[in-house]
Design an enzyme around this catalytic site. Structure first.
Site, PDB file in Angstrom:
ATOM      1  N   SER A  95      59.190  80.358 102.398  1.00 30.29           N
ATOM      2  CA  SER A  95      59.816  79.457 101.433  1.00 30.29           C
ATOM      3  C   SER A  95      61.078  78.933 102.085  1.00 30.29           C
ATOM      4  CB  SER A  95      60.191  80.240 100.165  1.00 30.29           C
ATOM      5  OG  SER A  95      61.090  79.500  99.366  1.00 30.29           O
ATOM      6  N   TYR A  99      63.553  87.856  95.893  1.00 24.66           N
ATOM      7  CA  TYR A  99      62.714  86.791  96.483  1.00 24.66           C
ATOM      8  C   TYR A  99      63.324  86.321  97.800  1.00 24.66           C
ATOM      9  CZ  TYR A  99      59.827  82.508  96.380  1.00 24.66           C
ATOM     10  OH  TYR A  99      58.936  81.492  96.663  1.00 24.66           O
TER      11      TYR A  99
HETATM   12  P1  NAD Z   1      51.130  80.919  91.853  1.00 26.83           P
HETATM   13  O1  NAD Z   1      51.776  81.755  90.797  1.00 26.83           O
HETATM   14  O2  NAD Z   1      50.471  79.626  91.493  1.00 26.83           O
HETATM   15  O3  NAD Z   1      50.055  81.764  92.657  1.00 26.83           O
HETATM   16  C1  NAD Z   1      50.312  83.060  93.078  1.00 26.83           C
HETATM   17  C2  NAD Z   1      49.007  83.699  93.446  1.00 26.83           C
HETATM   18  O4  NAD Z   1      49.277  85.060  93.808  1.00 26.83           O
HETATM   19  C3  NAD Z   1      48.007  83.748  92.284  1.00 26.83           C
HETATM   20  O5  NAD Z   1      46.698  83.599  92.811  1.00 26.83           O
HETATM   21  C4  NAD Z   1      48.195  85.149  91.739  1.00 26.83           C
HETATM   22  O6  NAD Z   1      47.054  85.655  91.051  1.00 26.83           O
HETATM   23  C5  NAD Z   1      48.447  85.900  93.023  1.00 26.83           C
HETATM   24  N1  NAD Z   1      49.106  87.178  92.842  1.00 26.83           N
HETATM   25  C6  NAD Z   1      50.231  87.479  92.153  1.00 26.83           C
HETATM   26  N2  NAD Z   1      50.478  88.802  92.223  1.00 26.83           N
HETATM   27  C7  NAD Z   1      49.485  89.341  92.979  1.00 26.83           C
HETATM   28  C8  NAD Z   1      49.180  90.648  93.404  1.00 26.83           C
HETATM   29  N3  NAD Z   1      49.941  91.705  93.083  1.00 26.83           N
HETATM   30  N4  NAD Z   1      48.067  90.837  94.156  1.00 26.83           N
HETATM   31  C9  NAD Z   1      47.271  89.791  94.485  1.00 26.83           C
HETATM   32  N5  NAD Z   1      47.516  88.531  94.116  1.00 26.83           N
HETATM   33  C10 NAD Z   1      48.611  88.308  93.370  1.00 26.83           C
HETATM   34  O7  NAD Z   1      52.283  80.707  92.946  1.00 26.83           O
HETATM   35  P2  NAD Z   1      52.482  79.637  94.108  1.00 26.83           P
HETATM   36  O8  NAD Z   1      53.620  78.787  93.713  1.00 26.83           O
HETATM   37  O9  NAD Z   1      51.200  79.011  94.521  1.00 26.83           O
HETATM   38  O10 NAD Z   1      53.023  80.583  95.267  1.00 26.83           O
HETATM   39  C11 NAD Z   1      52.283  80.918  96.411  1.00 26.83           C
HETATM   40  C12 NAD Z   1      53.239  81.317  97.523  1.00 26.83           C
HETATM   41  O11 NAD Z   1      54.050  80.208  97.878  1.00 26.83           O
HETATM   42  C13 NAD Z   1      54.197  82.449  97.120  1.00 26.83           C
HETATM   43  O12 NAD Z   1      54.374  83.317  98.224  1.00 26.83           O
HETATM   44  C14 NAD Z   1      55.477  81.707  96.816  1.00 26.83           C
HETATM   45  O13 NAD Z   1      56.604  82.507  96.999  1.00 26.83           O
HETATM   46  C15 NAD Z   1      55.407  80.585  97.848  1.00 26.83           C
HETATM   47  N6  NAD Z   1      56.251  79.439  97.499  1.00 26.83           N
HETATM   48  C16 NAD Z   1      56.065  78.749  96.342  1.00 26.83           C
HETATM   49  C17 NAD Z   1      56.885  77.681  96.075  1.00 26.83           C
HETATM   50  C18 NAD Z   1      56.753  76.838  94.852  1.00 26.83           C
HETATM   51  O14 NAD Z   1      57.611  75.990  94.615  1.00 26.83           O
HETATM   52  N7  NAD Z   1      55.711  77.010  94.051  1.00 26.83           N
HETATM   53  C19 NAD Z   1      57.899  77.322  96.973  1.00 26.83           C
HETATM   54  C20 NAD Z   1      58.059  78.062  98.124  1.00 26.83           C
HETATM   55  C21 NAD Z   1      57.219  79.114  98.388  1.00 26.83           C
END
Ligand code: NAD
Length: 260
Positions: free
Chosen positions: A142, A155
């Site tokens: 991130s 985080y």
């Molecule tokens: P999201 O909530 O849409 O998806 C998260 C996924 O992780 C889901 O499939 C959920 O079921 C799964 N998950 C959660 N806990 C789990 C566990 N204990 N075991 C297995 N699976 C689990 O989130 P997202 O926004 O798509 O985030 C994905 C990645 O991208 C994360 O690492 C997040 O930190 C990173 N990220 C997101 C953003 C953003 O703005 N959305 C920005 C930077 C980084």
């Protein structure tokens, strides 16, 4: 481009992980999905993305906070497809609170899911990648791996940590056909971020649209979300021959957030 390869993407039942899974399937990779919630619709979406090029899709529901379940998932993927060629460490959760009010169990869960799970998948995937002399490890970090925001101590710590893991694995594999890189998105409109929009709307009495504008305006100079499709295209690039010597990179897709 990726026909015959197998990609395992953690946390791929929604959001960014699902977007990357579809992008890799479009290139012909077989896909192992993981994550909570409904698994049928995501599997159908990935199958549709790889339709006509023989892509196979499997699912394992391992909880990324549990090392034993991660071991089961990696063994499942190897039994089903031979080995994991492309590992995308994407599963992640968020919790927002000042450090002195941060619930210790939330801290432990974020470090386990957002950081330690990538250590476990990587240690388990690497031997077969080394034996094949080809592999791609892509860590969804991130912009919070590069800079901090208040109230996100766990985080930010986990995301800074995963960039350290990325660089270390890149050095340990530097003379092989295995690469390890990280992607650093800014805001992406997924369920993880919608919760933060909802919290802002409730806190300031705003509509969803105004809370979204406030969220973007605080941090992201482009005032635009990055999309899962754009992140999928970057993951495909990391898997390409052109990226064979991209090692230990921490690649922002953040609308200028970290440039400030
Ligand atoms: P999201 O909530 O849409 O998806 C998260 C996924 O992780 C889901 O499939 C959920 O079921 C799964 N998950 C959660 N806990 C789990 C566990 N204990 N075991 C297995 N699976 C689990 O989130 P997202 O926004 O798509 O985030 C994905 C990645 O991208 C994360 O690492 C997040 O930190 C990173 N990220 C997101 C953003 C953003 O703005 N959305 C920005 C930077 C980084």
């Amino acid at each position: 481009m990726l026909k015959g390869k197998t990609a395992l993407i953690t946390g791929s039942t929604s959001g960014i992980g699902l977007g990357i899974a579809k992008a890799l399937a479009q290139q012909g990779a077989n896909v192992v999905l993981n994550g909570f919630g409904d698994a049928d619709a995501p599997q159908a979406e990935v199958l549709a993305a790889g339709a006509g090029i023989g892509v196979q899709v499997a699912y394992h529901g391992a909880d990324m906070s549990r090392a034993q379940e991660i071991e089961d998932m990696m063994a499942f993927a190897a039994a089903r497809f031979g080995r994991v060629d492309i590992l995308v460490n994407n599963a992640g959760i968020q919790h927002v609170a000042p450090v002195e009010e941060f619930p210790p169990e939330r801290w432990d869960a974020i470090i386990a899911i957002n950081l330690s799970s990538a250590f476990h998948t990587t240690r388990l995937a690497l031997p077969a990648m080394r034996a094949a002399n080809w592999g791609r490890i892509i860590n969804l970090a991130s912009v919070h791996g590069l800079v901090a925001s208040a109230q996100k101590s766990a985080y930010v710590a986990a995301k800074h940590g995963i960039l350290g893991l990325t660089k270390t694995v890149a050095l340990e594999t530097a003379t092989t056909g295995v690469t390890c890189n990280a992607i650093c998105p800014g805001w992406v409109l997924t369920p993880l971020v919608q919760k933060q929009v909802d919290a802002k709307a409730a806190q300031h009495g705003l509509s969803n649209a105004d809370a979204t504008r406030l969220l973007l305006g605080e941090k992201e100079p482009s005032l635009q979300f990055t999309t899962p499709e754009e992140l999928g295209a970057l993951a495909v690039f990391f898997c390409s021959a052109a990226a064979a010597n991209v090692r230990g990179a921490t690649w922002n897709m953040d609308g200028g957030w970290a440039a400030q």
